[in-house]
Design a protein around this motif. Sequence first.
Motif, PDB file in Angstrom:
ATOM      1  N   GLY A 153      -5.978  -5.548   2.412  1.00 27.18           N
ATOM      2  CA  GLY A 153      -7.078  -4.932   3.143  1.00 27.18           C
ATOM      3  C   GLY A 153      -7.259  -3.498   2.677  1.00 27.18           C
ATOM      4  N   GLY A 154      -8.418  -2.941   2.942  1.00 28.89           N
ATOM      5  CA  GLY A 154      -8.719  -1.598   2.473  1.00 28.89           C
ATOM      6  C   GLY A 154      -7.736  -0.544   2.934  1.00 28.89           C
ATOM      7  N   VAL A 155      -7.177  -0.717   4.148  1.00 29.49           N
ATOM      8  CA  VAL A 155      -6.259   0.289   4.687  1.00 29.49           C
ATOM      9  C   VAL A 155      -4.950   0.336   3.905  1.00 29.49           C
ATOM     10  N   SER A 156      -4.677  -0.686   3.104  1.00 33.58           N
ATOM     11  CA  SER A 156      -3.411  -0.693   2.368  1.00 33.58           C
ATOM     12  C   SER A 156      -3.317   0.446   1.355  1.00 33.58           C
ATOM     13  N   LYS A 157      -4.462   1.043   0.999  1.00 34.69           N
ATOM     14  CA  LYS A 157      -4.395   2.214   0.108  1.00 34.69           C
ATOM     15  C   LYS A 157      -3.772   3.412   0.823  1.00 34.69           C
ATOM     16  N   HIS A 158      -3.678   3.342   2.148  1.00 32.03           N
ATOM     17  CA  HIS A 158      -3.016   4.395   2.936  1.00 32.03           C
ATOM     18  C   HIS A 158      -1.642   3.931   3.419  1.00 32.03           C
ATOM     19  N   ILE A 170       8.546  -4.978   3.193  1.00 35.45           N
ATOM     20  CA  ILE A 170       7.093  -4.999   3.386  1.00 35.45           C
ATOM     21  C   ILE A 170       6.463  -3.993   2.426  1.00 35.45           C
ATOM     22  N   ILE A 171       5.510  -4.468   1.613  1.00 34.13           N
ATOM     23  CA  ILE A 171       4.929  -3.647   0.548  1.00 34.13           C
ATOM     24  C   ILE A 171       3.417  -3.826   0.515  1.00 34.13           C
ATOM     25  N   PRO A 172       2.695  -2.871  -0.076  1.00 30.43           N
ATOM     26  CA  PRO A 172       1.248  -3.010  -0.166  1.00 30.43           C
ATOM     27  C   PRO A 172       0.834  -4.010  -1.243  1.00 30.43           C
ATOM     28  N   ALA A 173      -0.332  -4.612  -1.059  1.00 28.04           N
ATOM     29  CA  ALA A 173      -0.900  -5.496  -2.073  1.00 28.04           C
ATOM     30  C   ALA A 173      -1.300  -4.687  -3.304  1.00 28.04           C
ATOM     31  N   VAL A 174      -1.345  -5.359  -4.441  1.00 29.24           N
ATOM     32  CA  VAL A 174      -1.772  -4.724  -5.690  1.00 29.24           C
ATOM     33  C   VAL A 174      -3.292  -4.807  -5.851  1.00 29.24           C
TER      34      VAL A 174
END
Length: 255
Positions: free
Chosen positions: A210-215, A229-233
Amino acid sequence: MISTTAIGIDIGGTGIKGAVVDVATGALLSDRVKLPTPKGGRPQDIIETTRKLLATVSAGTTDLPIGVCFPAVVKNGHTMSAANVSDKWIGLAAEKLFEKGLGMPIHFVNDADAAGYAESQFGAAQGVSGVVLLTTLGTGIGTALINDGELVPNTELGHLEIDGVDYETRAAFSAKERDNLSWEKWAARLQNYYSRLEMLFTPDLFIVGGGVSKHHEDFLPLLNLNTRIIPAVHRNNAGILGAAALAVTHAPVAI
């Protein structure tokens, strides 16, 4: 011979995006084209906009597999729910409608499933064994369950009932904005959500899209979980990549 090139189209509540994809590497081979989703999200309007987008994306190509992902439970080509589009989609033989409107066969899949598959093939879950749970935090919470690289489709785990409510209404990014929550207060709700997923599935990895994953630096470190737990690429391109890759996987093989 199996194609290594396909077209992926990602239909969302606000935009319809598409590109030509190298499904061996996950690279886009064309510019990403985006058109606004027609107001009201009605079936014929979305199909017509998708037809226009495909005409642009496919210019100069011939006979590529086409994958389309959509914000709904997809069962045997039928849309069994509707998220941020018209309720007229519920129960429709949507795959056949798209094929008729586009004039060619497609592979049709849920949007979160496409994003999860993209991460398993080209992103944060590539090469990860065991159970991976991808969650997309946006208007709602989309989920994709991957087991040893295999997609288990149509997991609607954003709708888990926790504390008597459909918990995406509390923990989606839209809830953070609606309730004007700090990162810390929102993270407390996410803690409740991911702890429940952890208890039910004992996953080996959580991936947050999701867009918030950049934060992600603002909220993921606030969570206390046993599971990494990690952000998507692949954020904005995940649906396109996954839809294209699944189209190749499910395409008939020429003999």
